[in-house]
Design an enzyme around this catalytic site. Sequence first.
Site, short mmCIF file in Angstrom:
data_model
loop_
_atom_site.label_atom_id
_atom_site.label_comp_id
_atom_site.label_asym_id
_atom_site.label_seq_id
_atom_site.Cartn_x
_atom_site.Cartn_y
_atom_site.Cartn_z
N TYR A 9 0.81 -1.22 0.00
CA TYR A 9 0.00 0.00 0.00
C TYR A 9 0.84 1.27 0.00
CZ TYR A 9 1.27 -0.56 4.88
OH TYR A 9 1.99 -0.75 6.03
N GLY A 10 2.17 1.12 0.08
CA GLY A 10 3.02 2.29 0.25
C GLY A 10 4.12 2.36 -0.79
N THR A 11 5.36 2.43 -0.30
CA THR A 11 6.50 2.66 -1.19
C THR A 11 6.87 1.46 -2.05
OG1 THR A 11 8.13 2.02 0.48
CG2 THR A 11 7.45 4.35 0.43
N LEU A 12 6.24 0.30 -1.84
CA LEU A 12 6.50 -0.86 -2.69
C LEU A 12 5.64 -0.88 -3.95
CD1 LEU A 12 6.86 -3.64 0.03
CD2 LEU A 12 8.61 -2.95 -1.61
N GLU A 84 10.72 -4.30 5.60
CA GLU A 84 9.67 -3.93 6.55
C GLU A 84 10.09 -4.16 8.00
OE1 GLU A 84 7.63 -2.19 5.25
OE2 GLU A 84 7.06 -2.90 3.29
#
Length: 151
Positions: A9-12, A84
């Site tokens: 949901y983010g920087t990936l 993570e």
Amino acid sequence: MSLHKVFVYGTLKSGEPNHHWITDTSKGFSRFIGVGKTMKKYPLIIATKYNIPFVLDAPGQGHNVIGEVYEIDEAMLQHLDILEDHPSFYIREIERIELCTENAEVECWIYLLKKFKPEVLEKKQFEVYSSCGSHGLVYAESDNEATLEDL
């Protein structure tokens, strides 16, 4: 080969600063499945001096978070655990995700932040993350220097 599904949901996500982590074939297998969203509502916030996106483990608050679903192998899952900092920082859990294009539900790994100060829930909450969003909170590489005390 044992395969897993992971919801990012983010920087990936595609187009985001850490997308190369999930597409580096030297670290394992990954295949984009599609855009999805959490079945439960969660607070997605951007925090710390590095503007890191976090989904807080506070189900029922926030939004149905929009992200991407990938199918990955065990080697890639272990590689993502390093980024993570699982289980020291984020905790990886299984969550039901709705695939937007197929109107289907799948079980995916998701990285949640379990330890945070209650006042963090007062931060602006987002439905979808972009490092270049109108919020102006551009992600900064941190080498995992953010701490739980920051939250």
